[in-house]
Design a protein around this motif. Structure first.
Motif, short mmCIF file in Angstrom:
data_model
loop_
_atom_site.label_atom_id
_atom_site.label_comp_id
_atom_site.label_asym_id
_atom_site.label_seq_id
_atom_site.Cartn_x
_atom_site.Cartn_y
_atom_site.Cartn_z
N MET A 21 91.20 11.07 43.92
CA MET A 21 91.02 9.71 44.69
C MET A 21 92.22 9.31 45.65
O MET A 21 92.78 9.56 45.46
N VAL A 22 92.16 9.13 46.96
CA VAL A 22 92.85 9.04 48.21
C VAL A 22 92.57 8.05 49.11
O VAL A 22 91.55 7.86 49.02
N VAL A 23 94.02 6.63 48.97
CA VAL A 23 93.43 4.92 49.85
C VAL A 23 93.66 6.45 51.21
O VAL A 23 95.07 6.50 51.09
N SER A 24 93.45 5.97 51.93
CA SER A 24 93.37 6.28 53.33
C SER A 24 95.00 5.28 53.32
O SER A 24 94.85 4.27 53.39
N ASN A 25 96.22 5.97 54.75
CA ASN A 25 97.09 4.99 55.21
C ASN A 25 97.47 5.97 56.10
O ASN A 25 97.09 7.11 56.83
N ASP A 26 99.15 6.04 56.09
CA ASP A 26 99.93 6.30 57.51
C ASP A 26 100.10 8.10 57.29
O ASP A 26 99.48 8.75 55.43
N ALA A 27 99.18 9.02 57.98
CA ALA A 27 99.40 9.93 57.63
C ALA A 27 100.62 10.99 58.82
O ALA A 27 100.38 10.68 60.03
N GLU A 28 100.84 12.64 57.67
CA GLU A 28 100.87 13.90 59.64
C GLU A 28 100.34 14.43 59.23
O GLU A 28 99.23 14.85 58.39
N ALA A 29 100.17 15.69 59.80
CA ALA A 29 99.54 17.01 60.20
C ALA A 29 99.39 17.70 61.29
O ALA A 29 100.99 17.77 62.04
N VAL A 30 99.42 18.49 61.01
CA VAL A 30 99.58 19.87 62.00
C VAL A 30 99.11 19.68 63.40
O VAL A 30 97.97 19.10 63.48
N PRO A 31 100.17 19.03 64.44
CA PRO A 31 100.36 18.88 65.34
C PRO A 31 99.18 19.77 66.67
O PRO A 31 98.59 19.27 66.97
N ALA A 32 99.45 21.73 66.24
CA ALA A 32 98.30 22.21 66.83
C ALA A 32 97.03 21.46 66.92
O ALA A 32 96.42 21.88 67.56
N PHE A 33 96.34 21.42 65.54
CA PHE A 33 94.66 20.77 64.90
C PHE A 33 95.04 19.73 66.05
O PHE A 33 93.38 19.40 67.03
N ALA A 34 95.49 18.50 66.08
CA ALA A 34 95.14 17.92 66.07
C ALA A 34 95.37 17.65 68.73
O ALA A 34 94.41 16.97 68.82
N ARG A 35 96.54 18.56 68.79
CA ARG A 35 96.20 18.36 70.20
C ARG A 35 94.68 19.52 70.81
O ARG A 35 94.22 18.95 71.76
N GLN A 36 94.34 20.04 69.40
CA GLN A 36 93.10 20.86 69.82
C GLN A 36 92.00 20.09 69.82
O GLN A 36 91.08 19.75 71.25
N THR A 37 92.05 19.01 69.08
CA THR A 37 90.48 17.88 69.05
C THR A 37 90.90 17.31 69.94
O THR A 37 89.99 16.13 69.53
N GLY A 38 92.10 16.29 70.00
CA GLY A 38 92.57 15.34 70.60
C GLY A 38 92.01 13.60 70.33
O GLY A 38 92.10 12.78 70.88
N MET A 39 92.52 14.00 68.47
CA MET A 39 91.61 13.70 67.14
C MET A 39 93.03 13.13 66.52
O MET A 39 94.62 13.62 66.75
N ALA A 40 93.73 11.87 66.74
CA ALA A 40 94.93 11.27 65.75
C ALA A 40 95.05 11.81 64.33
O ALA A 40 94.25 11.98 63.95
N CYS A 41 95.70 12.44 63.46
CA CYS A 41 96.06 13.23 62.05
C CYS A 41 95.99 12.49 61.21
O CYS A 41 95.16 12.93 60.62
N VAL A 42 94.98 10.88 61.32
CA VAL A 42 94.44 10.08 60.49
C VAL A 42 93.04 10.39 60.52
O VAL A 42 92.31 10.10 59.48
N SER A 43 92.34 11.25 61.08
CA SER A 43 91.27 11.81 60.88
C SER A 43 91.27 12.55 60.23
O SER A 43 89.49 12.18 59.71
N CYS A 44 91.95 13.14 60.20
CA CYS A 44 91.83 14.97 59.29
C CYS A 44 92.49 14.22 57.56
O CYS A 44 91.78 15.00 56.40
N HIS A 45 93.55 13.21 57.54
CA HIS A 45 94.15 13.70 56.16
C HIS A 45 94.23 11.39 56.17
O HIS A 45 94.62 10.92 56.63
N SER A 46 94.16 12.50 54.65
CA SER A 46 94.69 10.70 54.23
C SER A 46 96.16 10.63 53.20
O SER A 46 96.58 11.65 52.03
N GLY A 47 97.07 9.49 53.80
CA GLY A 47 98.13 9.27 52.01
C GLY A 47 99.00 9.67 53.10
O GLY A 47 99.83 9.48 53.52
N ASN A 48 99.25 11.09 52.42
CA ASN A 48 100.47 12.44 52.76
C ASN A 48 99.76 13.55 52.98
O ASN A 48 98.57 14.16 52.94
N PHE A 49 99.99 13.80 54.19
CA PHE A 49 100.21 15.44 54.72
C PHE A 49 100.59 15.88 53.83
O PHE A 49 101.16 16.30 52.75
#
Length: 286
Positions: A21-49
């Motif tokens: 069970m994960v509650v969403s908050n600030d997150a980190e992610a793979v910047p390569a995917f963020a650049r490809q989709t043009g979406m913020a990292c928190v779109s795919c990740h919850s809590g912690n990368f």
């Protein structure tokens, strides 16, 4: 026990047949995917990368092929971003271990530093390549064997990697719900092929640094180690089923491909309960 400062909040429940069970908050992610989709990292990740939420699972299940804001180069059987999507990830942490160096703490940096290249390669093909850039100091009393080809060192008395790490996967979307992934990793386990949960069945896909204190899979070394094989998966909004035909080795596999490889069958079911993203999983491994 790992101690580090992290901005975010994660609540987790895990077992061998595990749910998370994960509650969403600030997150980190793979910047390569963020650049490809043009979406913020928190779109795919919850809590912690790199813990995934529902949208992140969908992106991963599609083998990273989702179109986004990045311009594409397209032609017959070709559809890829106009520029190569790359990322550099590292961690800085302070770790206490009573069994090492008289109980003194250790500053670890760059810890698990990795260079990642990946994303969309064609309309129905995606990939990810990971290369570790640095290892950690080997303490007195730990025997180390170094591979002359890769330069990787293995701490033989602890089962840990002292050098970098390598991993690759190429995924093919056969239909909207069925895909095949060819994969290989020297450290992250059979879950590297197509794992959706955040319970540690894939070594790196967990929201807490202390992997063996957090995950039964990691404590029992079920979700880590070398793995090379092919994963076939079915996925929908709530269900993910993966069968992996694999070998516990990195790179070339010297085995009878029909009768000499291992098997792993993994099933996950997800639901949203009062805003909590919950998952239940089970697997059978030879």
């Amino acid at each position: 026990m790992s101690m580090f400062k992290k901005f975010g909040l994660t609540a987790v429940a895990a077992g061998i047949a595990a749910g998370s069970m994960v509650v969403s908050n600030d997150a980190e992610a793979v910047p390569a995917f963020a650049r490809q989709t043009g979406m913020a990292c928190v779109s795919c990740h919850s809590g912690n990368f790199p813990a995934l939420n529902a949208f992140g699972r969908s992106f991963k299940a599609s083998n990273y092929t989702m179109r986004g804001a990045a311009p594409l180069i397209e032609g017959e059987k070709l559809s890829l971003p106009a520029d190569l999507k790359m990322s550099l990830i590292t961690k800085l942490r302070y770790q206490l271990d009573g069994s090492v160096d008289g109980g003194r703490g250790e500053i670890q940096w760059p810890d698990e530093a990795a260079f990642l290249v990946g994303g969309r390669a064609a309309e129905n093909i995606g990939f990810l390549l990971e290369a570790g850039l640095a290892g950690h100091e080997v303490h007195a009393g730990q025997a180390v064997a170094v591979d002359p080809l890769t330069g990787l060192g293995t701490v033989t008395d602890a089962g840990e990697t002292a050098g970098g790490f390598l991993g690759f996967k190429v995924g093919f979307n056969v239909t909207d719900h069925f895909g095949v992934v060819v994969f290989g990793t020297d450290a992250l386990g059979v879950g590297y092929g197509s794992e959706m949960m955040n319970t540690g069945f894939k070594r790196s896909q967990r929201p807490i640094e202390n992997r063996k204190g957090y995950s039964a899979y990691q404590r029992l070394n079920i979700g880590s180690g070398a793995a090379t094989g092919v994963a076939a998966s079915y996925h929908s909004n709530n269900l993910a089923i993966t069968y992996s035909h694999w070998a516990p080795t990195w790179g070339n596999v010297n085995a009878n491909i029909l009768g000499g490889l291992a098997h792993n069958l993994r099933a996950n079911y997800f639901m949203n309960v009062a805003g909590w993203d919950m998952g239940f999983g089970a697997n059978i491994m030879s």
